[in-house]
Design an enzyme around this catalytic site. Structure first.
Site, PDB file in Angstrom:
ATOM      1  N   PRO A   8       0.812  -1.217   0.000  1.00 45.09           N
ATOM      2  CA  PRO A   8       0.000   0.000   0.000  1.00 45.09           C
ATOM      3  C   PRO A   8       0.853   1.277   0.000  1.00 45.09           C
ATOM      4  O   PRO A   8       0.872   2.031   0.964  1.00 45.09           O
ATOM      5  CB  PRO A   8      -0.822  -0.127   1.295  1.00 45.09           C
ATOM      6  CG  PRO A   8       0.066  -0.918   2.211  1.00 45.09           C
ATOM      7  CD  PRO A   8       0.817  -1.880   1.329  1.00 45.09           C
ATOM      8  N   ALA A 120      -1.101   9.554  -7.837  1.00 48.71           N
ATOM      9  CA  ALA A 120      -1.259   9.491  -6.378  1.00 48.71           C
ATOM     10  C   ALA A 120       0.033   9.910  -5.711  1.00 48.71           C
ATOM     11  O   ALA A 120       1.128   9.667  -6.228  1.00 48.71           O
ATOM     12  CB  ALA A 120      -1.642   8.080  -5.941  1.00 48.71           C
ATOM     13  N   LYS A 175       3.132   1.828 -22.087  1.00 46.33           N
ATOM     14  CA  LYS A 175       3.443   2.474 -20.810  1.00 46.33           C
ATOM     15  C   LYS A 175       4.939   2.382 -20.514  1.00 46.33           C
ATOM     16  O   LYS A 175       5.548   3.334 -20.015  1.00 46.33           O
ATOM     17  CB  LYS A 175       2.629   1.801 -19.691  1.00 46.33           C
ATOM     18  CG  LYS A 175       2.898   2.319 -18.275  1.00 46.33           C
ATOM     19  CD  LYS A 175       2.310   3.679 -18.044  1.00 46.33           C
ATOM     20  CE  LYS A 175       2.520   4.187 -16.612  1.00 46.33           C
ATOM     21  NZ  LYS A 175       1.809   3.396 -15.591  1.00 46.33           N
TER      22      LYS A 175
END
Length: 293
Positions: A8, A120, A175
């Site tokens: 996380p 993020a 990507k």
């Protein structure tokens, strides 16, 4: 559904937060030792998650892996005895080259690959900011994974937009090309992405794109230099104020994902006897920086 988010960090915390807000049962697996982890996203209420709980992993329908590529195999191997053979494994990280190892260690599990352009930032261990909305692509890496297209609707309900890609490796190569252009240069020079728009980087970016396109085409996928260069220039502009993940790794003296980004291109190039001197030089430069620590 029951999800375990493995790793996380910024993206993992973002997904954990959105998935929990969408009503799913979310647990975490992390290097932190606490039994519970609190994550607050922007101005939303903080969520509390169970951490490193084997029973939660055993009950997980989906294992969402947002670790950095270099430690994916090691961590999932350590967790292997807890992972149900029906659990869907989703690999969502920068770079390529981890899927084959995971197929070997978890051969019975449906395996999906994902790439996302959501931004993020995690200013601290209990805070995550959603810095830019984007799109997530999901696709199958094995036969069982092809039966998991339904997961698009689940994820899309939590954090749109999510789409199924029938040739996910093509999307991952696209990507990877962007990462090859932006990450090593920003890491070596310790600059924001937008600095790459300056004239002194033009020739290097052109050479990177040319070499990566040759490798992509040799691998059996499609890449056209002018189109790819335009996309990269657009990303540099759109993320001009951002620091790349590799820049941040080098700034904080952490191991980077260079082996799974530029290093993966160099490895594939060698297999096809393609010369990639610019990418090889950038790979060597980042590795030399890492070896000084």
């Amino acid at each position: 559904m029951n999800f375990t988010v493995v790793g996380p960090g910024a993206i993992g915390s973002l997904w954990a937060s959105y998935l929990k807000d969408a009503g799913h049962h979310i647990s975490l697996w992390s290097r932190q030792t606490a039994n519970q982890i609190v994550i607050k996203r922007d101005h939303c209420l903080a969520n509390t998650f169970t951490n490193n709980d084997p029973s939660s992993v055993m009950n997980a329908d989906v294992i969402l892996v947002t670790l950095k590529a270099p430690i994916v195999e090691q961590v999932l191997t350590q967790m292997k005895s807890y992972i149900n053979s029906d659990a869907i494994i989703v690999l969502m990280h920068n770079g390529m080259g981890t899927a084959e190892a995971i197929k070997t260690h978890l051969p019975d599990n449906p395996l999906l690959l994902a790439t996302t352009t959501h931004g993020a930032y995690r200013p601290s261990s209990d805070l995550v900011s959603h810095t830019g909305r984007g799109k997530t692509l999901l696709g199958a890496a094995n036969q069982k994974g092809q039966q998991c297209e339904f997961l698009v609707e689940v994820l899309n309900h939590a954090l749109a937009d999510v789409a199924w890609h029938h040739n996910i490796d093509q999307a991952l190569w696209n990507k990877l090309a962007i990462n090859c252009a932006i990450n090593p240069l920003t890491a070596i020079h310790q600059i924001r992405n937008g600095e790459l728009a300056q004239p002194q980087y033009h020739a290097q970016l052109t050479a990177i794109v040319s070499e990566v396109c040759a490798v992509i085409n040799a691998q059996g996928f499609k890449a056209e230099e002018n189109n790819l260069r335009q996309i990269i220039d657009e990303v540099i502009l759109a993320t001009s104020q951002n620091f790349s993940s590799m820049e941040q790794d080098i700034a904080h003296q952490r191991p980077s994902e260079i082996d799974f980004i530029t290093g993966y291109v160099v490895k594939c190039a060698h297999q096809h006897n393609i010369a990639v001197p610019t990418n090889q030089a950038l790979y060597n430069a980042v590795k030399q920086i890492e070896q000084r620590w």
